[in-house]
Design an enzyme around this catalytic site. Sequence first.
Site, short mmCIF file in Angstrom:
data_model
loop_
_atom_site.label_atom_id
_atom_site.label_comp_id
_atom_site.label_asym_id
_atom_site.label_seq_id
_atom_site.Cartn_x
_atom_site.Cartn_y
_atom_site.Cartn_z
N HIS A 1 8.90 0.04 6.46
CA HIS A 1 9.12 0.66 5.13
C HIS A 1 8.37 1.99 5.05
O HIS A 1 7.26 2.03 4.49
CB HIS A 1 8.60 -0.28 4.04
CG HIS A 1 9.51 -1.40 3.70
ND1 HIS A 1 10.31 -1.42 2.58
CD2 HIS A 1 9.77 -2.55 4.35
CE1 HIS A 1 11.01 -2.54 2.55
NE2 HIS A 1 10.71 -3.24 3.61
N CYS B 1 14.60 -1.31 7.21
CA CYS B 1 14.48 -2.76 7.13
C CYS B 1 15.85 -3.40 6.82
O CYS B 1 16.73 -3.36 7.67
CB CYS B 1 13.39 -3.12 6.12
SG CYS B 1 12.65 -4.71 6.46
N GLU C 1 8.67 4.38 3.11
CA GLU C 1 8.47 4.83 1.72
C GLU C 1 7.19 4.24 1.12
O GLU C 1 6.75 4.69 0.07
CB GLU C 1 9.71 4.47 0.88
CG GLU C 1 9.82 3.02 0.42
CD GLU C 1 10.27 2.04 1.51
OE1 GLU C 1 10.35 2.42 2.69
OE2 GLU C 1 10.53 0.86 1.15
N1 GLN Z 1 14.26 -10.00 5.76
C1 GLN Z 1 15.11 -9.11 5.04
C2 GLN Z 1 16.57 -9.29 5.44
O1 GLN Z 1 16.87 -9.97 6.35
C3 GLN Z 1 14.70 -7.67 5.24
C4 GLN Z 1 13.32 -7.46 4.66
C5 GLN Z 1 13.07 -6.08 4.14
O2 GLN Z 1 13.98 -5.28 3.93
N2 GLN Z 1 11.82 -5.81 3.87
O3 GLN Z 1 17.42 -8.73 4.82
#
Ligand code: GLN
Length: 190
Positions: A174, A81, A176
Amino acid sequence: MTQTVAVLAVQGAFVEHEKRLRKLGANVIELRQAADLEQPFDRLVLPGGESTTQGKLLDELDMLDRLRRRIENGMPVLGTCAGLILLAQRLAAHDDKGTPRLRTLDVEVERNAYGRQLGSFHARADVAGIGTVPMTFIRAPRIVSVGPDTTALATVDGAIVAARQENQLGVTFHPELDDDIRIHELFLSL
Ligand code: GLN
């Protein structure tokens, strides 16, 4: 031999990664400041969280260039992410404010790609070489395109959600947070 995995722990969802990695038999250290880079480690995890904050902190803490060099020299890295956003070479044009990032993985990423209504959701999708994996998306980015040496490993509704370029594995979800251990196993096998 026991692998030592460094988990970036300046911001975001790093604790669940640490638990998962320990369960898989890895030794885990946290990276909170430049001095932590002096400890030996074999692999790196960049967790979810807020990529702009993480990038600025990495830069201010004088860790960005040193980590980039190690990734470029072949150290395996998993970015989830926000961690994937740190790895991405390119952000969608409207997104790119020039925030410090690692920029080692040849993909273009759009942040917060699912809008506000769909802040978080679950899906299951096939990941090349692994099979069907549960996926938890939280204000997730999407991978818009991958470069010639990068492989798209999975898609959800037409959007690429996992990509690999040699020692670098990036996922928009995610892993994890779900019980399935195979994304971490894949990372530990890189
Ligand atoms: N929206 C977040 C970003 O732009 C990422 C979201 C996440 O890591 N769950 O950094």
